[in-house]
Design an enzyme around this catalytic site. Structure first.
Site, PDB file in Angstrom:
ATOM      1  N   ASP A   1      -5.208   4.296 -46.311  1.00 45.18           N
ATOM      2  CA  ASP A   1      -5.966   3.931 -47.511  1.00 45.18           C
ATOM      3  C   ASP A   1      -7.144   3.015 -47.204  1.00 45.18           C
ATOM      4  OD1 ASP A   1      -4.324   5.299 -49.183  1.00 45.18           O
ATOM      5  OD2 ASP A   1      -3.080   3.569 -49.720  1.00 45.18           O
TER       6      ASP A   1
ATOM      7  N   TYR B   1       4.414   1.340 -38.782  1.00 42.97           N
ATOM      8  CA  TYR B   1       3.420   0.536 -39.495  1.00 42.97           C
ATOM      9  C   TYR B   1       3.766  -0.926 -39.317  1.00 42.97           C
ATOM     10  CZ  TYR B   1       1.252   4.413 -42.042  1.00 42.97           C
ATOM     11  OH  TYR B   1       0.553   5.543 -42.383  1.00 42.97           O
TER      12      TYR B   1
END
EC number: 5.4.99.12
Lengths: 248, 248
Positions: free
Chosen positions: B47, B105
């Site tokens: 994003d 992540y």
């Protein structure tokens, strides 16, 4: 106040007629907060692109905001690349430059084939091998009281070029995944009673030549004794430099 | 190619009609280098504001530049906030998204009263106390194969919401000068076989509520079982998130 800033977006600390500076932002934030046009005095100007972890500034205000509210109040009025860490009241005669006893600068080198994208504004990227122990040797010759004429820019104002370096150390943090153990981060810390214009950057530029094998470590002493700026190395890039600490 | 990027200036990885994206910059650099209009495929879109330490991309080229020259050649044509770390030839059927086995992540929280100016784009600043052991407890409930419907944005495409989390760990690095030992940096690492849209950020948003004492760690399990997005916490800010590693 103790202030940290990312110098990337600024033309240095000190106000200049047409440029965007850290001092300008601080004075603007204080004006928005207090309505007073103060003059901020710092422990020393920093050049364009140079950062500060703990710059010390002082100014005179009649504002009655309690001292423990200042930090938060100023921070909400500053851009995100300038942050006040501490605010305290000082005697009326306090002067952050004149009264500074010791200053520490840190210069950081990213020693790796490929640059690290997250530190592109705060580390000087050096893709090839550096002889760290020879650099360490070079650094050791700086400690003590010396005339640093060889390590100051021609733009330095006239006056004594004698300064005392209390400590000059180098730290190497190896990249865990590095094959040959040569990749990593090099921090150079230099503490002294004062610094001439561009002094740390010229010292680092000379150390880099030593690390590259273009000069030996002991040459640092010869350059120092020569007092000749032309004997020293180039001025290292600004963005690796951070004003680390100021003591009073 | 393995690519790292600072996502601050980009509207995410994937090309969008009017926005500045990482994919667009990569395809442009490859075009400038090769003259070919390639389509870059990534291990997954990130994003706006999300970073990557080691995103993996693939593309098809007829360019005859030797593979060991690619890294340097592409980097000189990329902006400084995108860096290629590695380039290798892959079988013709290789697909960086379909063939990814594990992805990690990392989400980073700056736990300190005052934000750190040098990490304002890569750490989420949290000024108040967090209960780390309760957060650790919450995190532990995620490991295993679960339906993660409660932790995915309504914008997730229809399909199975079952994913396997292999590891979910938390690391706290205390600030040396912190008085109460509470200030420091928190890194949360989550490794799984795949992630739903906003999944890591909703997990972290929920963990922050747990850390703040608004929920207990075991509630993480109840939220998971509910399958209800409204039961989970808010989506944490993008800038603390980094795509850390992709394995094949």
């Amino acid at each position: 106040m103790v202030v940290s800033y990312d110098g990337t977006a600024y033309c240095g600390f000190q106000i200049q007629p047409r440029d965007h500076t850290v001092q300008q932002e601080l004075e603007r934030a204080i004006y928005v907060l207090t309505g007073e046009r103060v003059k901020v005095i710092s422990s020393g100007r920093t050049d364009a692109g140079v950062h500060a972890k703990a710059q010390v500034i002082n100014f005179l205000t009649e504002c009655i905001i309690p001292i423990d509210r200042w930090c938060f109040a100023v921070n909400t009025r500053l851009p995100r690349d300038i942050v006040v860490h501490k605010a305290s009241e000082a005697p009326l005669n306090f002067h952050s430059r004149h009264h500074a006893k010791r200053k520490t600068y840190r210069y950081t080198i990213q020693r790796s084939k490929i640059p690290d994208v997250f530190y592109r504004h705060t580390r000087f990227h050096h893709p090839t091998r550096l002889d760290l122990s020879e650099m360490q040797n070079g650094l050791s010759h700086l400690v003590g009281e010396h005339d640093f004429s060889a390590f100051c820019s021609a733009r330095t104002p006239v006056g004594s070029h004698v300064r005392t370096i209390y400590e000059a150390t180098m730290e190497f943090i190896a990249e865990p995944s590095s094959g040959d153990g040569q990749a990593g981060v090099i921090h150079i810390y230099i503490t002294g009673n004062g610094f001439l214009y561009n002094m740390v950057r010229i010292i680092v530029g000379t150390l880099l030549q030593i690390g590259q094998g273009k000069r030996s470590g002991v040459e640092m002493n010869q350059i120092l004794l020569s007092g000749d700026r032309n004997k020293a190395g180039p001025t290292a890039m600004a963005h690796g430099l951070t004003l680390w600490e100021v003591s009073y």
